[in-house]
Scaffold this motif. Structure first.
Motif, PDB file in Angstrom:
ATOM      1  N   GLY A  63       0.778  -1.225   0.000  1.00 37.25           N
ATOM      2  CA  GLY A  63       0.000   0.000   0.000  1.00 37.25           C
ATOM      3  C   GLY A  63       0.813   1.279   0.000  1.00 37.25           C
ATOM      4  N   PHE A  65       1.892   3.647  -1.872  1.00 38.26           N
ATOM      5  CA  PHE A  65       1.682   4.142  -3.230  1.00 38.26           C
ATOM      6  C   PHE A  65       2.623   5.266  -3.631  1.00 38.26           C
ATOM      7  CE2 PHE A  65      -1.217   6.217  -0.348  1.00 38.26           C
ATOM      8  CZ  PHE A  65      -1.080   7.555  -0.661  1.00 38.26           C
ATOM      9  N   TRP A  88       2.524  -4.834  -3.023  1.00 43.55           N
ATOM     10  CA  TRP A  88       1.116  -4.699  -3.361  1.00 43.55           C
ATOM     11  C   TRP A  88       0.711  -3.224  -3.325  1.00 43.55           C
ATOM     12  CZ3 TRP A  88      -3.213  -3.401  -0.170  1.00 43.55           C
ATOM     13  CH2 TRP A  88      -4.448  -3.622  -0.780  1.00 43.55           C
ATOM     14  N   CYS A  89       0.108  -2.762  -4.396  1.00 47.88           N
ATOM     15  CA  CYS A  89      -0.374  -1.383  -4.539  1.00 47.88           C
ATOM     16  C   CYS A  89       0.738  -0.335  -4.499  1.00 47.88           C
ATOM     17  CB  CYS A  89      -1.451  -1.048  -3.508  1.00 47.88           C
ATOM     18  SG  CYS A  89      -3.032  -1.816  -3.916  1.00 47.88           S
ATOM     19  N   TYR A  91       1.915   1.641  -6.777  1.00 47.96           N
ATOM     20  CA  TYR A  91       1.484   2.017  -8.123  1.00 47.96           C
ATOM     21  C   TYR A  91       2.584   2.593  -9.009  1.00 47.96           C
ATOM     22  CZ  TYR A  91      -3.070   1.779  -5.771  1.00 47.96           C
ATOM     23  OH  TYR A  91      -4.155   1.379  -5.037  1.00 47.96           O
ATOM     24  N   CYS A 113      -1.475  -5.312  -8.154  1.00 45.52           N
ATOM     25  CA  CYS A 113      -1.854  -3.902  -8.348  1.00 45.52           C
ATOM     26  C   CYS A 113      -0.664  -2.995  -8.640  1.00 45.52           C
ATOM     27  CB  CYS A 113      -2.647  -3.380  -7.163  1.00 45.52           C
ATOM     28  SG  CYS A 113      -4.202  -4.259  -6.904  1.00 45.52           S
ATOM     29  N   CYS A 114       0.426  -3.559  -9.093  1.00 47.21           N
ATOM     30  CA  CYS A 114       1.546  -2.748  -9.592  1.00 47.21           C
ATOM     31  C   CYS A 114       1.272  -2.558 -11.079  1.00 47.21           C
ATOM     32  CB  CYS A 114       2.886  -3.450  -9.349  1.00 47.21           C
ATOM     33  SG  CYS A 114       3.361  -3.509  -7.618  1.00 47.21           S
TER      34      CYS A 114
END
Length: 180
Positions: A63, A65, A88-89, A91, A113-114
């Motif tokens: 998370g 980001f 995860w995440c 971005y 979620c990358c």
């Protein structure tokens, strides 16, 4: 030595049980340091923390980001014996960051979620991480059959976490996994 953490769910449970500090959580488990970063972490925080610790085996950036390739590259540079990374995440992480992590000791990586990771990053993991045991590519829209097939070719017993969530992977990619 720390036992293999086969899933990131187990990783999160271990990390919660071993809470030590307020922001970045540091835990020592069987003589090895585990770092769990808060969602607000930036590259600067990651770079500062990875320089501070030695013998990291598990890092959780779930998370985070704001973390980019620069933070992941620093992590890889300072901890080539890292075994498990949860991105995860994250971005802003791209193939550049994933390629930096592609070294022989890596066993488990969560790239769910990358959104900027492509087949090139997955190919680097497949070719350079002989001990790879678990990969999560869920919701990575730029990963296709080519990336999954590279993993299948180099790692016949690899656990792909949540393959039903792989947007661009078709039946051909799944069949290749089953034939290996």
């Amino acid at each position: 030595a720390i036992g293999h953490v086969s899933s990131f769910l187990q990783f999160k449970v271990v990390a919660r049980l071993l809470k030590v500090s307020k922001s970045t959580q540091e835990a020592v488990y069987a003589g090895e340091t585990v770092l769990v970063f808060p969602k607000e972490a930036t590259d600067a925080a990651v770079i500062a923390m990875v320089r501070k610790f030695h013998n990291l085996k598990l890092v959780n950036l779930c998370g985070c980001f704001k973390v980019t390739d620069a933070g992941v590259q620093a992590l890889a540079k300072h901890h080539p014996s890292l075994e498990s990374v949860n991105l995860w995440c994250c971005y802003e992480v791209t193939d550049v960051g994933v390629q930096a992590l592609a070294y022989p000791g890596l066993k488990s990586v969560n790239l769910a979620c990358c959104y900027k990771v492509t087949d090139a990053g997955v190919q680097a993991l497949a070719e350079n991480c002989p001990g790879l045991e678990s990969v999560n590519l869920a919701y990575c829209p730029e990963v296709t059959d080519a990336g999954v097939q590279a993993l299948a070719k180099h790692h016949p017993s690899l656990e792909l976490v949540n393959p039903a969530s792989y947007f661009e992977v078709t039946d051909a990619g799944v069949i290749k996994l089953q034939r290996v």
